[in-house]
Enzyme design. Sequence first.
Site, short mmCIF file in Angstrom:
data_model
loop_
_atom_site.label_atom_id
_atom_site.label_comp_id
_atom_site.label_asym_id
_atom_site.label_seq_id
_atom_site.Cartn_x
_atom_site.Cartn_y
_atom_site.Cartn_z
N GLY A 11 -7.92 10.80 -3.57
CA GLY A 11 -7.47 9.48 -3.08
C GLY A 11 -8.33 8.97 -1.93
O GLY A 11 -9.34 9.59 -1.56
N SER A 126 3.04 8.53 8.48
CA SER A 126 2.68 7.12 8.62
C SER A 126 3.37 6.48 9.83
O SER A 126 4.48 6.88 10.19
CB SER A 126 3.11 6.39 7.35
OG SER A 126 3.05 5.00 7.52
N TYR A 151 9.44 4.19 0.39
CA TYR A 151 8.19 4.87 0.75
C TYR A 151 8.26 5.40 2.19
O TYR A 151 7.98 6.56 2.45
CB TYR A 151 7.00 3.90 0.60
CG TYR A 151 5.78 4.34 1.38
CD1 TYR A 151 5.00 5.39 0.93
CD2 TYR A 151 5.44 3.73 2.60
CE1 TYR A 151 3.90 5.82 1.67
CE2 TYR A 151 4.35 4.15 3.34
CZ TYR A 151 3.58 5.19 2.88
OH TYR A 151 2.51 5.62 3.61
N LYS A 155 8.48 9.43 4.06
CA LYS A 155 7.69 10.00 5.17
C LYS A 155 8.63 10.55 6.25
O LYS A 155 8.38 11.61 6.83
CB LYS A 155 6.74 8.95 5.76
CG LYS A 155 5.67 8.48 4.80
CD LYS A 155 4.76 9.63 4.35
CE LYS A 155 3.75 9.24 3.31
NZ LYS A 155 3.02 10.37 2.73
N ASN A 181 -3.32 1.79 10.22
CA ASN A 181 -3.81 1.16 8.98
C ASN A 181 -5.25 1.55 8.66
O ASN A 181 -6.19 0.97 9.22
CB ASN A 181 -3.71 -0.37 9.10
CG ASN A 181 -2.28 -0.85 9.01
OD1 ASN A 181 -1.42 -0.41 9.76
ND2 ASN A 181 -2.02 -1.76 8.09
N LEU A 202 -4.44 -5.51 3.13
CA LEU A 202 -5.22 -6.64 3.61
C LEU A 202 -6.72 -6.55 3.31
O LEU A 202 -7.30 -7.50 2.77
CB LEU A 202 -4.99 -6.79 5.13
CG LEU A 202 -5.73 -7.95 5.80
CD1 LEU A 202 -5.29 -9.29 5.22
CD2 LEU A 202 -5.50 -7.92 7.31
N1 UFG Z 1 -1.42 -9.05 4.71
C1 UFG Z 1 -1.66 -10.37 4.39
N2 UFG Z 1 -2.10 -10.66 3.14
C2 UFG Z 1 -2.31 -9.70 2.19
C3 UFG Z 1 -2.06 -8.34 2.53
C4 UFG Z 1 -1.62 -8.06 3.80
O1 UFG Z 1 -1.47 -11.27 5.22
O2 UFG Z 1 -2.69 -10.03 1.07
C5 UFG Z 1 -0.96 -8.73 6.07
C6 UFG Z 1 0.39 -8.05 6.08
O3 UFG Z 1 1.42 -9.00 6.04
C7 UFG Z 1 0.30 -7.25 7.36
C8 UFG Z 1 -1.17 -6.86 7.48
O4 UFG Z 1 -1.85 -7.80 6.64
O5 UFG Z 1 0.64 -8.05 8.44
C9 UFG Z 1 -1.46 -5.46 6.99
O6 UFG Z 1 -0.88 -5.28 5.72
P1 UFG Z 1 -1.24 -4.05 4.76
O7 UFG Z 1 -0.53 -4.28 3.47
O8 UFG Z 1 -2.72 -3.85 4.70
O9 UFG Z 1 -0.65 -2.78 5.51
P2 UFG Z 1 0.82 -2.53 6.13
O10 UFG Z 1 0.72 -2.77 7.59
O11 UFG Z 1 1.84 -3.25 5.33
O12 UFG Z 1 0.99 -0.96 5.93
C10 UFG Z 1 1.61 -0.43 4.78
C11 UFG Z 1 2.51 0.71 5.22
C12 UFG Z 1 1.72 1.89 5.71
C13 UFG Z 1 0.77 2.29 4.67
C14 UFG Z 1 -0.11 1.13 4.35
C15 UFG Z 1 -1.08 1.48 3.26
O13 UFG Z 1 3.37 0.27 6.24
O14 UFG Z 1 2.57 2.98 5.94
O15 UFG Z 1 0.67 0.02 3.89
O16 UFG Z 1 -0.42 1.76 2.08
F1 UFG Z 1 0.01 3.33 5.11
#
Ligand code: UFG
Length: 342
Positions: A11, A126, A151, A155, A181, A202
């Site tokens: 992964g 996480s 999920y 954890k 992240n 993101l």
């Molecule tokens: N975001 C956007 N547009 C997108 C994707 C994300 O604006 O298309 C924003 C989200 O709303 C957030 C930030 O970007 O504010 C980060 O989002 P991610 O989806 O990249 O990551 P998260 O903070 O949601 O993290 C989640 C879980 C973690 C996990 C991680 C990776 O909370 O535990 O995803 O799987 F490790």
Amino acid sequence: MKKVIVTGGMGFIGSHTAVELANKGYDPIIIDNLSNSSLSVLDGINKITNKNVTFEKFDLTDSIATEHCFQKHKDAIGVIHFAAYKAVGESVKLPNKYYKNNILSLINVLDSMYSNNIPNLIFSSSCTVYGQPDVLPVTESTPIKKANSPYGFTKQIGEQIINDFVNVNNEISAISLRYFNPIGAHDSCLIGELPNGIPNNLLPYITQTVYGIREKLHVFGGDYNTHDGTAIRDYIHVVDLAKAHVKSIERLEKKKNEANHEFFNLGTGIGYSVLDVINAFEKSTGRKVNYEIVAKRSGDVEAVYANTEIANKHLGWKAKLNIEDMTKSAWDWEEKLNSTKS
Ligand code: UFG
């Protein structure tokens, strides 16, 4: 060479960790069922390390296969347990898929560590265990709140299972690493993040949009109580993160741990909003990101970033790469990925 079993080693974080272990003279033994990865990752790992890394393909929810494999590698000094499902949104729709896979595989790993006298465990946890903390930055003693998703709950439960287990089996020590992240890719662009279908996260969404695979990025939420209204996270380069795993296994191997189960936050300690990340991406790559601010994504927290002092002090580790290095690295990987496809 000292063996370290790396579950989920094909992964995103697992593959980078296998490389860092090999660079430090360890012999990574990768276990993966390839449910969310591909065999091509092994080629990348072998090319970077110039080694033939051992790969065992099976599902860790199969206790007999797990026991068989751990017996074969009972001389391993430890296990780094990454193997788990990780899509937050999917876990809300299919909770049992997450509970069954993430919890059962952890239990099988612990049972087989015990029966084969493998003493050290690093668990892939996480920052999601903190939910939306009342005080920022979060330290390891920030209270754990109700999980936002199945999920996240896997954890929390995982950490608790390990606690209970090491309390009665003192010969086993564990470190739970709470990732913020992770983004970016290996310098060589031979391994990186391989999202399955439409990216949830993101950075892959940004890079695919700029590459022309997606039309535009949806920025989820523009009215958060932050400096520009978008949500704040602590982004960390995956290679910096991988290095912390090597430091953690070394800490346990040298018996420098101060408790049977320790917890470390792994981030840079700096919070960036979604718009900050877009700006850093544009600055580091010279490319424009087409985006639109839309409604909040359910389950997202407003802001979370780490206090990393404990990890810095106890692991002798600090993240080195900054947000522009990270966004550039993610872009280089996207370009390489697509150039090898065509
Ligand atoms: N975001 C956007 N547009 C997108 C994707 C994300 O604006 O298309 C924003 C989200 O709303 C957030 C930030 O970007 O504010 C980060 O989002 P991610 O989806 O990249 O990551 P998260 O903070 O949601 O993290 C989640 C879980 C973690 C996990 C991680 C990776 O909370 O535990 O995803 O799987 F490790």
